[in-house]
Design a protein around this motif. Structure first.
Motif, mmCIF file in Angstrom:
data_model
loop_
_atom_site.group_PDB
_atom_site.id
_atom_site.type_symbol
_atom_site.label_atom_id
_atom_site.label_comp_id
_atom_site.label_asym_id
_atom_site.label_seq_id
_atom_site.Cartn_x
_atom_site.Cartn_y
_atom_site.Cartn_z
ATOM 1 N N VAL A 190 33.238 51.475 28.520
ATOM 2 C CA VAL A 190 33.786 52.497 29.423
ATOM 3 C C VAL A 190 34.662 51.854 30.500
ATOM 4 C CG1 VAL A 190 33.257 54.608 30.673
ATOM 5 C CG2 VAL A 190 31.615 53.711 29.059
ATOM 6 N N GLY A 191 35.511 50.928 30.084
ATOM 7 C CA GLY A 191 36.475 50.364 31.009
ATOM 8 C C GLY A 191 35.922 49.361 31.991
ATOM 9 N N THR A 192 34.741 48.840 31.742
ATOM 10 C CA THR A 192 34.200 47.827 32.646
ATOM 11 C C THR A 192 33.369 46.843 31.840
ATOM 12 O OG1 THR A 192 33.011 47.473 34.725
ATOM 13 C CG2 THR A 192 32.065 49.055 33.186
ATOM 14 N N VAL A 193 33.021 45.723 32.471
ATOM 15 C CA VAL A 193 32.205 44.698 31.832
ATOM 16 C C VAL A 193 30.764 44.867 32.285
ATOM 17 C CG1 VAL A 193 31.784 42.222 31.601
ATOM 18 C CG2 VAL A 193 34.128 43.092 31.661
ATOM 19 N N VAL A 194 29.852 45.003 31.337
ATOM 20 C CA VAL A 194 28.429 45.131 31.623
ATOM 21 C C VAL A 194 27.798 43.751 31.473
ATOM 22 C CG1 VAL A 194 26.266 46.223 30.961
ATOM 23 C CG2 VAL A 194 28.410 47.505 30.810
ATOM 24 N N ASP A 195 27.403 43.152 32.597
ATOM 25 C CA ASP A 195 26.782 41.830 32.612
ATOM 26 C C ASP A 195 25.350 42.000 33.104
ATOM 27 O OD1 ASP A 195 25.923 39.223 33.075
ATOM 28 O OD2 ASP A 195 27.923 38.534 33.619
ATOM 29 N N LEU A 196 24.372 41.754 32.228
ATOM 30 C CA LEU A 196 22.976 42.000 32.572
ATOM 31 C C LEU A 196 22.417 40.983 33.550
ATOM 32 C CD1 LEU A 196 21.457 43.087 29.137
ATOM 33 C CD2 LEU A 196 22.587 44.457 30.889
ATOM 34 N N SER A 197 23.174 39.925 33.857
ATOM 35 C CA SER A 197 22.706 38.953 34.841
ATOM 36 C C SER A 197 22.824 39.466 36.266
ATOM 37 C CB SER A 197 23.493 37.641 34.706
ATOM 38 O OG SER A 197 24.858 37.833 35.068
ATOM 39 N N ASN A 199 25.717 39.910 37.912
ATOM 40 C CA ASN A 199 26.927 39.405 38.550
ATOM 41 C C ASN A 199 28.070 40.385 38.319
ATOM 42 O OD1 ASN A 199 28.979 37.897 39.646
ATOM 43 N ND2 ASN A 199 29.020 36.366 38.023
ATOM 44 N N ALA A 200 28.626 40.899 39.418
ATOM 45 C CA ALA A 200 29.743 41.844 39.309
ATOM 46 C C ALA A 200 31.073 41.137 39.087
ATOM 47 C CB ALA A 200 29.824 42.710 40.567
ATOM 48 N N GLY A 201 31.081 39.809 39.114
ATOM 49 C CA GLY A 201 32.326 39.062 38.967
ATOM 50 C C GLY A 201 33.090 39.360 37.697
ATOM 51 N N PRO A 202 32.451 39.337 36.502
ATOM 52 C CA PRO A 202 33.204 39.654 35.271
ATOM 53 C C PRO A 202 33.824 41.046 35.289
ATOM 54 C CG PRO A 202 31.131 38.569 34.725
ATOM 55 C CD PRO A 202 31.094 38.853 36.189
ATOM 56 N N ALA A 203 33.103 42.027 35.829
ATOM 57 C CA ALA A 203 33.658 43.382 35.903
ATOM 58 C C ALA A 203 34.857 43.425 36.846
ATOM 59 C CB ALA A 203 32.587 44.358 36.373
ATOM 60 N N ILE A 204 34.780 42.705 37.965
ATOM 61 C CA ILE A 204 35.897 42.687 38.920
ATOM 62 C C ILE A 204 37.118 42.025 38.301
ATOM 63 C CG2 ILE A 204 36.648 41.744 41.140
ATOM 64 C CD1 ILE A 204 33.782 42.089 42.137
ATOM 65 N N SER A 242 43.493 52.670 42.133
ATOM 66 C CA SER A 242 42.622 53.534 41.339
ATOM 67 C C SER A 242 42.226 52.871 40.028
ATOM 68 C CB SER A 242 43.312 54.871 41.070
ATOM 69 O OG SER A 242 44.531 54.671 40.374
ATOM 70 N N SER A 243 43.118 52.086 39.453
ATOM 71 C CA SER A 243 42.783 51.343 38.235
ATOM 72 C C SER A 243 41.815 50.207 38.536
ATOM 73 C CB SER A 243 44.065 50.794 37.598
ATOM 74 O OG SER A 243 43.768 50.035 36.455
ATOM 75 N N LEU A 244 42.018 49.520 39.652
ATOM 76 C CA LEU A 244 41.135 48.410 40.027
ATOM 77 C C LEU A 244 39.714 48.879 40.285
ATOM 78 C CD1 LEU A 244 40.749 45.415 41.002
ATOM 79 C CD2 LEU A 244 41.296 46.279 43.279
ATOM 80 N N LEU A 245 39.553 50.015 40.959
ATOM 81 C CA LEU A 245 38.236 50.456 41.435
ATOM 82 C C LEU A 245 37.511 51.363 40.446
ATOM 83 C CD1 LEU A 245 39.092 51.122 45.184
ATOM 84 C CD2 LEU A 245 38.076 49.089 44.154
ATOM 85 N N TRP A 246 38.002 51.434 39.215
ATOM 86 C CA TRP A 246 37.280 52.196 38.193
ATOM 87 C C TRP A 246 35.878 51.611 38.023
ATOM 88 C CZ3 TRP A 246 37.576 56.446 35.187
ATOM 89 C CH2 TRP A 246 36.797 56.487 34.037
ATOM 90 N N SER A 247 34.854 52.454 38.103
ATOM 91 C CA SER A 247 33.438 52.072 37.965
ATOM 92 C C SER A 247 32.949 51.168 39.079
ATOM 93 C CB SER A 247 33.172 51.397 36.607
ATOM 94 O OG SER A 247 33.628 50.063 36.585
ATOM 95 N N SER A 248 33.691 51.052 40.189
ATOM 96 C CA SER A 248 33.253 50.187 41.289
ATOM 97 C C SER A 248 32.070 50.778 42.055
ATOM 98 C CB SER A 248 34.407 49.941 42.263
ATOM 99 O OG SER A 248 34.838 51.157 42.854
ATOM 100 N N SER A 249 31.700 52.025 41.775
ATOM 101 C CA SER A 249 30.575 52.645 42.481
ATOM 102 C C SER A 249 29.250 51.971 42.160
ATOM 103 C CB SER A 249 30.493 54.130 42.132
ATOM 104 O OG SER A 249 30.432 54.314 40.731
#
Length: 406
Positions: A190-197, A199-204, A242-249
């Protein structure tokens, strides 16, 4: 929901295994009978279903090669691509498939569960993420989904499957229809990286790449010299931000990650402002000059990226806090954690029961809501009647929106 399950898994040492399935040629192979049944289960009127059936019955396809055309080919399967109702109907079909499998999964103990929160599947269009507490359970769930999809003309292949887990299992392989799928450290969903560790870094980084693509798309407008600079900069939040902050919530950012977001945005704003490099500047001076110029313009026009990401976190938190207690997201929010443990200790103080001792697994786990608790106070997470802190304040929609705008 996936990020919340990952937090609970890390904090309480409960294994979590995820598999991402992609349906092969999803819209092309759907059985029309399954589509009609899915619409009926969602309460669509028979008149509307009959109208859609009539439209599909009249639809034909003609293949043309040069001056030669084939006979009309009736559309006896698949959903019309480009039709506005097709994505919604396909969503209904996937919902029907997963709902039919839920009872047997619950009976067999499949899925990830802790307290009253239980997660088995998260679907978005033709992407399906299955959650389980062991690899063996996950393989069985994948087999059930493949069999159910096969009955309505759809299929899933091993080449379309990705899986990850916490704790990590890089040496393991998941078996999908007798083929082995290698373990991965993250999923793109869904347009983002899901990292179970956690760390939000890969998604950013992934969203930065998508935002750079958005900037390239809008570059002619954003760097046009005859458009006033103020107007170009004010376009950034609606186009690139708006593209950068997709799923940033759902991001739980660190200080370094927020600094990285600010640095990236400052360089981009400098490019939009058409900042020029003096011939006497070396690389270091030019780099610092771009950042100073970008940060000054960001402060002037109030388009700080990190602040907007925090604002989205607050808005999502308020939405979740106002959900009914039985909703899955609200149930996940009220699972046990350190603040839940402290509330238990306060509620059972001096009773000498199991809640009066120290936390059984006291180790540092940064949860999504800690960034809210730091600002508005901790909220009790088990019972809505005892909410305090940010959970209590978020119930007041007007006050919470004001807090989000600060």
């Amino acid at each position: 929901m996936i990020n919340r399950a990952a937090e609970l898994s890390r904090e309480w040492r409960v294994p979590l295994v995820l598999a991402q399935l992609d349906v092969k040629k999803a819209f092309d192979h759907v059985d029309h009978r399954a589509a009609f049944e899915a619409m009926r289960l969602q309460g669509i009127s028979l008149h509307a279903i009959a109208l859609i059936a009539a439209i599909w019955a009249c639809s034909v396809v003609t293949a043309r090669l040069g001056m030669v055309s084939s006979d009309d080919i009736p559309m006896d399967r698949g959903l019309p691509q480009g039709a506005p109702e097709s994505p919604l109907i396909f969503t209904m079909i996937m919902d029907m498939v997963i709902r039919a499998l839920e009872p047997q999964w619950r009976e067999k103990g499949y899925g990830f569960s802790i307290d009253r929160f239980r997660l088995t599947a998260v679907c978005y269009a033709d992407d399906i993420v299955l959650a389980a507490s062991s690899k063996e359970h996950l393989e069985a769930m994948i087999s059930d989904v493949i069999n159910a999809l096969g009955k309505i003309g759809l299929g899933v292949g091993a080449e379309k499957t990705h899986w990850t887990s916490t704790p990590q299992m890089p040496e393991e392989a998941l078996r999908v229809e007798a083929e082995e799928v290698a373990w991965e450290d993250s999923l793109t969903f869904v347009g983002t990286v899901v990292d179970l560790s956690g760390n939000a870094g890969p998604a950013i980084l992934y969203r930065m790449a998508q935002a750079n693509k958005a900037f390239a798309k809008w570059k002619e407008v954003l760097t046009c010299s005859w458009i006033p600079k103020a107007q170009r900069i004010k376009l950034l939040p609606k186009s690139v931000w708006s593209s950068l902050l997709w799923s940033s919530s759902t991001w739980a950012t660190t200080k370094v990650q927020r600094a990285g977001l600010d640095s990236w945005s400052a360089r981009l704003v400098s490019r939009v402002a058409r900042t020029r490099r003096a011939p006497s500047m070396d690389d270091g001076q030019w780099w610092r000059f771009m950042h100073r110029t970008g940060h000054r313009l960001i402060a002037k026009f109030g388009i700080n990226v990190a602040a907007r990401a925090q604002q989205r976190v607050l808005r999502w938190a308020g939405h979740v806090a106002r959900l009914a207690p039985e909703a899955p997201a609200a149930t996940a929010l009220r699972c046990r954690g350190l603040q839940w443990w402290r509330w238990r200790q306060a509620a059972h103080k001096m009773t000498g029961d199991k809640w009066s001792g120290p936390h059984p697994r006291r180790f540092k786990i940064r949860r999504w809501e800690e960034q809210l608790a730091d600002r508005h106070g901790e909220g009790f997470s088990e019972c809505t009647d005892h909410n305090t802190g940010w959970l209590l304040k978020a119930q007041d929609r007007e006050w919470w929106h004001k807090a989000s705008a600060i």
